[in-house]
Design an enzyme around this catalytic site. Structure first.
Site, PDB file in Angstrom:
ATOM      1  N   ALA A 152     -34.957  48.851 -29.023  1.00 14.06           N
ATOM      2  CA  ALA A 152     -34.901  48.384 -30.416  1.00 14.06           C
ATOM      3  C   ALA A 152     -34.034  49.325 -31.243  1.00 14.06           C
ATOM      4  CB  ALA A 152     -36.306  48.318 -30.993  1.00 14.06           C
ATOM      5  N   GLY A 205     -37.369  47.709 -26.021  1.00 13.91           N
ATOM      6  CA  GLY A 205     -37.151  46.295 -26.301  1.00 13.91           C
ATOM      7  C   GLY A 205     -36.201  45.641 -25.315  1.00 13.91           C
ATOM      8  N   GLU A 232     -38.317  44.738 -22.464  1.00 14.20           N
ATOM      9  CA  GLU A 232     -39.134  43.581 -22.866  1.00 14.20           C
ATOM     10  C   GLU A 232     -38.315  42.296 -22.830  1.00 14.20           C
ATOM     11  OE1 GLU A 232     -42.568  45.206 -25.844  1.00 14.20           O
ATOM     12  OE2 GLU A 232     -40.506  45.506 -26.515  1.00 14.20           O
ATOM     13  N   GLU A 241     -41.206  54.281 -25.660  1.00 15.68           N
ATOM     14  CA  GLU A 241     -41.780  54.240 -27.017  1.00 15.68           C
ATOM     15  C   GLU A 241     -42.790  55.354 -27.269  1.00 15.68           C
ATOM     16  OE1 GLU A 241     -40.682  49.863 -26.284  1.00 15.68           O
ATOM     17  OE2 GLU A 241     -41.245  51.629 -25.124  1.00 15.68           O
TER      18      GLU A 241
END
Length: 258
Positions: A66, A109, A112, A132
């Site tokens: 992200a 992300g 993901e 994270e």
């Protein structure tokens, strides 16, 4: 689809390709980029000429995670009202097969996003991970759930707690990755496989995907009831008639997705 700022899209035969295109930041996923990815996926899902969707990344990586700069100053209420993960939920509603082609790294992300696809092809040099925890947060777009369903609780906790990167070979051994190929041939091999799936009867592919996704969450009995209904449903299709007739006549079937 030329209206996108952060992705490139194209079709090759019946296969659509969506390429993440922020190479200067290793394809870090900002909110607009996620919206563009989902929008493109949904458009291809409605396009009768497209049968398989491939997701790849330009530059040196699939996706670095992200965009931290975008969320560093967020607070819980801002995030609740923004409801950014609703975009990710839409990915799970795509009916057509989706295949991720991962090179470089898929972190946070980015991992993901890869796990949101049905199948995953990886370059030998690819790396995966959820870092994270190292910045005081945790995955929020399905990472803890998808990884656990794929590899089990204890293995998932090990990777999520340490934030360490796993190699493509390890991801393959854990059942996360379908194929590991040399980096130079990653997209070529992914496309070759995608074209193979694109030749299969589209309704069968669609209902198989639906049933397999139910199998992940449903108890066995309920899953089998769901499978049975989809099996019956296919007998209303022209492709079922064509497939069985071709088998009897010892010829190749011609599937139309009807």
């Amino acid at each position: 689809m030329s209206e996108f700022a952060h992705i490139d899209t194209r079709t090759e035969g019946a296969v659509a390709v969506i390429e993440l295109n922020r190479p200067h930041v290793f394809n870090a996923l900002n909110r607009q980029m996620v919206t563009e990815i989902v929008t493109a996926m949904e458009a291809y899902d409605r396009n009768d000429d497209v049968r398989v969707i491939v997701l790849a990344g330009k530059g040196r990586a699939f996706a670095a995670g992200a965009d931290i700069d975008e969320m560093a100053n967020d607070d819980p209420i801002t995030l609740e009202l923004l409801n950014q993960f609703a975009e990710w939920d839409r990915m799970a509603l795509i009916k057509k097969p989706t295949i991720a082609a991962v090179h470089g790294f898929a972190l946070g992300g980015g991992f993901e996003l890869a796990l949101s696809c049905d199948l995953l092809f990886a370059a030998e040099t690819a790396e995966f991970g959820f870092p994270e925890v190292n910045i005081g947060v945790m995955p929020g777009a399905g990472g803890t759930q998808r990884l656990t369903k794929l590899i089990g609780k204890t293995k998932a906790l090990e990777w999520l707690w340490t934030g360490e990167r796993m190699s493509a070979a390890t991801a393959y051994e854990l059942g996360i990755v379908n194929r590991v190929v040399v980096p130079e041939l990653l997209l070529e091999e992914t496309m070759k496989f995608a074209q193979k799936i694109a030749k299969q009867p589209p309704l069968s592919i669609r209902l198989i995907k639906e049933a397999v996704h139910k199998a992940v969450d449903y108890p066995l009995y309920e899953g089998m009831q769901f499978e049975r209904k989809n099996f019956y449903l296919l007998f209303a299709s022209e492709d079922q008639k064509e497939g069985m007739q071709a088998f009897v006549e010892k010829r190749k079937p011609h599937f139309k997705g009807k």
